[in-house]
Design an enzyme around this catalytic site. Structure first.
Site, mmCIF file in Angstrom:
data_model
loop_
_atom_site.group_PDB
_atom_site.id
_atom_site.type_symbol
_atom_site.label_atom_id
_atom_site.label_comp_id
_atom_site.label_asym_id
_atom_site.label_seq_id
_atom_site.Cartn_x
_atom_site.Cartn_y
_atom_site.Cartn_z
ATOM 1 N N HIS A 1 9.288 30.073 57.781
ATOM 2 C CA HIS A 1 10.607 29.690 58.698
ATOM 3 C C HIS A 1 10.874 30.797 59.573
ATOM 4 O O HIS A 1 11.049 30.932 60.590
ATOM 5 C CB HIS A 1 11.628 29.164 58.060
ATOM 6 C CG HIS A 1 11.348 27.683 57.331
ATOM 7 N ND1 HIS A 1 12.168 26.742 57.882
ATOM 8 C CD2 HIS A 1 10.390 27.380 56.533
ATOM 9 C CE1 HIS A 1 11.466 25.741 57.212
ATOM 10 N NE2 HIS A 1 10.640 26.188 56.407
ATOM 11 N N ASP B 1 17.782 26.527 62.224
ATOM 12 C CA ASP B 1 16.705 25.855 61.487
ATOM 13 C C ASP B 1 17.250 24.514 61.209
ATOM 14 O O ASP B 1 18.288 24.241 60.966
ATOM 15 C CB ASP B 1 16.444 26.558 59.929
ATOM 16 C CG ASP B 1 15.312 26.244 59.368
ATOM 17 O OD1 ASP B 1 14.398 26.684 59.385
ATOM 18 O OD2 ASP B 1 15.395 25.198 58.331
HETATM 19 O O1 LIG Z 1 -0.732 37.919 53.669
HETATM 20 C C1 LIG Z 1 -0.106 37.414 54.605
HETATM 21 C C2 LIG Z 1 0.383 35.919 54.613
HETATM 22 C C3 LIG Z 1 0.896 35.379 55.547
HETATM 23 N N1 LIG Z 1 1.042 35.884 56.654
HETATM 24 C C4 LIG Z 1 1.688 35.102 57.695
HETATM 25 O O2 LIG Z 1 2.803 34.069 57.097
HETATM 26 C C5 LIG Z 1 2.995 32.729 57.866
HETATM 27 C C6 LIG Z 1 2.715 31.736 56.842
HETATM 28 O O3 LIG Z 1 3.190 30.804 57.395
HETATM 29 P P1 LIG Z 1 2.250 29.252 57.133
HETATM 30 O O4 LIG Z 1 0.968 29.426 57.545
HETATM 31 O O5 LIG Z 1 3.201 28.424 57.777
HETATM 32 O O6 LIG Z 1 2.588 29.128 55.306
HETATM 33 P P2 LIG Z 1 3.666 29.007 54.362
HETATM 34 O O7 LIG Z 1 4.318 30.585 54.246
HETATM 35 O O8 LIG Z 1 3.137 28.317 53.312
HETATM 36 O O9 LIG Z 1 4.825 28.309 55.257
HETATM 37 C C7 LIG Z 1 5.681 27.499 54.752
HETATM 38 O O10 LIG Z 1 6.528 27.021 56.139
HETATM 39 C C8 LIG Z 1 5.953 26.277 56.923
HETATM 40 C C9 LIG Z 1 6.638 26.182 58.177
HETATM 41 O O11 LIG Z 1 7.344 25.336 57.993
HETATM 42 C C10 LIG Z 1 5.122 24.847 56.426
HETATM 43 O O12 LIG Z 1 4.304 24.464 57.400
HETATM 44 C C11 LIG Z 1 4.415 25.320 55.397
HETATM 45 O O13 LIG Z 1 3.671 24.224 54.559
HETATM 46 C C12 LIG Z 1 5.224 25.856 54.203
HETATM 47 O O14 LIG Z 1 4.523 26.238 52.843
HETATM 48 C C13 LIG Z 1 1.804 32.925 58.950
HETATM 49 O O15 LIG Z 1 2.334 33.435 59.949
HETATM 50 C C14 LIG Z 1 0.888 33.849 58.319
HETATM 51 O O16 LIG Z 1 0.207 34.727 59.560
HETATM 52 C C15 LIG Z 1 0.546 37.060 56.884
HETATM 53 O O17 LIG Z 1 0.584 37.500 58.241
HETATM 54 N N2 LIG Z 1 -0.078 37.713 55.837
#
Ligand SMILES: O=c1ccn([C@@H]2O[C@H](COP(=O)(O)OP(=O)(O)O[C@H]3O[C@H](CO)[C@@H](O)[C@H](O)[C@H]3O)[C@@H](O)[C@H]2O)c(=O)[nH]1
Length: 468
Positions: free
Chosen positions: A16, A113
């Site tokens: 988020h 949000d």
């Molecule tokens: O080592 C890492 C790990 C993650 N990221 C970033 O972190 C974000 C992760 O977001 P996302 O891919 O959406 O996964 P989640 O962290 O699992 O996000 C949660 O939030 C999202 C948006 O609501 C939902 O779609 C997912 O299901 C929910 O688990 C992205 O921008 C990635 O590029 C990094 O840059 N480096």
């Protein structure tokens, strides 16, 4: 005329926070005064790192630290630490009321949000501040959330026993794609959604990190009133750019350091030869599944870069790669790939020419990053919105989805099956061509004259009209 002042209020979790920070940077670049209401303390270390990196890069963006009241166990209690924080935030929003009145210059708008939208809307309207909501998931999953109050009503009709449902704007939806918590009206997740959807008729706009070339049908259905008759306009502004790019300046050392050695290794690999594996910021596969994935990656023979997680919250993720994957695997695959723990700059990795495929849980930020950077996806949804997001990936030809793998933890997917799907994705020439075509559509959407650029200009114009 003074620029409009906009506050953004992200909720718990990096999934988020990141889209909120990206939007904050974009709106600031268009001449708005911006304040970010930042949670303190954050659940994960990654969130606090992202926040400090962001405010280092954007010293002119103001920060208000928001400390929710101590968490009290309620009847909806959910032991997920991110959900616990959402509940604490929901119970504390009233603290913001006096703070918002003291901001200078006075606030014109607040971008909230969804999880706290009703409370924010109430406070903001008492001060004649406009409210927008930023939805962090796909338009497809948002449509399901918008329908949730109706779905819950039908719960007594035995939805769980049906194989599929016909839903307005979504067509036939397999019940197995709906996250189980949404089928339980007493679950915390359902309650938060159901209590905040009704206010979406009163907000000024619903902002989304998607674009018409990716989700035209869902965006149209939302905007035509087929899902909720009096829903506020949906503005599809995506795919969002990383905030470093928005600033168009050298990246600070904090974002370079954790990724630098990995990028060096990537520089030595052939174009589009490396498989990137990451399940986002808050998903850890079970130990057994991790070992099957390990075997699958090795059997595929594909070059790989694997970001490993063994705990939902990074602060508690202490076990090292050797003890999880075993010395012998690391030794055997020394030339094949790299497995690491910790934070990497994912957007930057996906942008590297050596990356040729992405095993992703289909968190919506990961999907939109892969789309923007033209990387094919092997979708392996684990929970929440991820099967709906995977359906977008599959239907737009951006990747493959082995539906029989189920939700995370539902069954043990064998290494051989994983190896076969990896090869199918990495060797799929048609798939690669389609992904490049959608990347181009995404680029055009953000150019002058493009749909996302048009929605963004509209938003900024609206904000300027609300300037106090
Ligand atoms: O080592 C890492 C790990 C993650 N990221 C970033 O972190 C974000 C992760 O977001 P996302 O891919 O959406 O996964 P989640 O962290 O699992 O996000 C949660 O939030 C999202 C948006 O609501 C939902 O779609 C997912 O299901 C929910 O688990 C992205 O921008 C990635 O590029 C990094 O840059 N480096």
């Amino acid at each position: 005329m003074a620029p409009p002042h906009v506050a953004l209020f992200p909720c718990s979790g990096i999934g988020h926070l990141i889209p909120f920070l990206r939007l904050a940077a974009t709106v600031a670049a268009r001449g708005c005064t911006v304040t970010v209401i930042a949670l303190h303390p954050t659940v994960s270390a990654a969130e606090s790192d992202q926040l400090s990196h962001f405010f280092d890069l954007y010293p002119h963006i103001k920060c208000i630290q928001f400390q929710p009241l101590p968490f009290k166990k309620s009847k909806l209690f959910n032991e997920d630490p991110f959900f616990m924080q959402v509940e604490a935030i929901s119970n504390s929003v009233h603290i913001l009321d006096p703070i918002l009145s003291t901001l200078s210059p006075p606030l014109s708008a607040i971008i909230s949000d969804l999880s706290v939208a009703t409370s924010i809307c109430r406070i903001a309207s008492s001060k004649s501040i406009s409210t927008y909501v930023l939805i962090t998931t796909s338009a497809r999953f948002f449509s399901l959330m918008a329908l949730l109050p109706k779905l819950a009503l039908r719960e007594s009709g035995g939805i769980q026993e049906k194989a599929q449902l016909e839903l307005p704007g979504l067509g036939l939806v397999p019940v197995s794609s709906i996250p189980p918590p949404m089928l339980d009206s007493n679950h915390f997740f359902s309650t938060v959604i159901s209590s905040n959807i009704p206010c979406l008729s009163n907000v000024k706009g619903i902002l989304m990190n998607t674009f018409t070339g990716l989700e035209s049908e869902s965006i149209l259905a939302l905007n035509s009133g087929r899902i909720i008759p009096d829903l506020a306009p949906v503005l599809a502004l995506g795919p969002f750019e990383p905030f470093e790019v928005e600033r168009r300046a050298p990246v600070g050392p904090r974002s370079i350091l954790p990724t630098a050695p990995t990028l060096q290794w990537l520089d030595e690999q052939a174009p589009e030869s490396v498989l990137f594996i990451s399940f986002g910021s808050r998903t850890a596969l079970s130990r057994d599944q991790t070992l099957q994935l390990r075997d699958g990656i090795e059997k595929s023979g594909c070059k790989f870069l694997w970001i490993l997680k063994s705990n939902k919250v990074d602060k508690d993720d202490k076990e090292d790669v050797q003890s999880i994957l075993g010395e012998s695997f690391l030794e055997r695959t020394r030339k094949q790939g790299v497995a690491i723990k910790g934070w990497v700059n994912q957007d930057r990795i996906l942008a590297h020419p050596a990356i040729g495929g992405f095993i992703s849980h289909c968190g919506w930020n990961s999907v939109t990053e892969a789309v923007r950077l033209g990387v094919p996806i092997l979708a392996w949804p684990q929970h929440g919105d991820q099967k709906f997001n995977a359906a977008v990936v599959e239907s737009t030809g951006l990747g493959l989805w082995a539906k029989d793998w189920g939700w995370g933890g539902e069954k043990l997917v064998a290494g051989d099956d994983i190896a076969a799907k990896i090869s199918e994705m990495m060797l799929g020439k048609d798939l690669r061509a389609r992904v490049k075509a959608v990347k181009e559509i995404a680029r055009q959407a953000r150019e002058i004259g493009g749909t996302s650029e048009g929605f963004l200009s509209l938003l900024v114009q609206e904000l300027k009209l609300q300037e106090k």
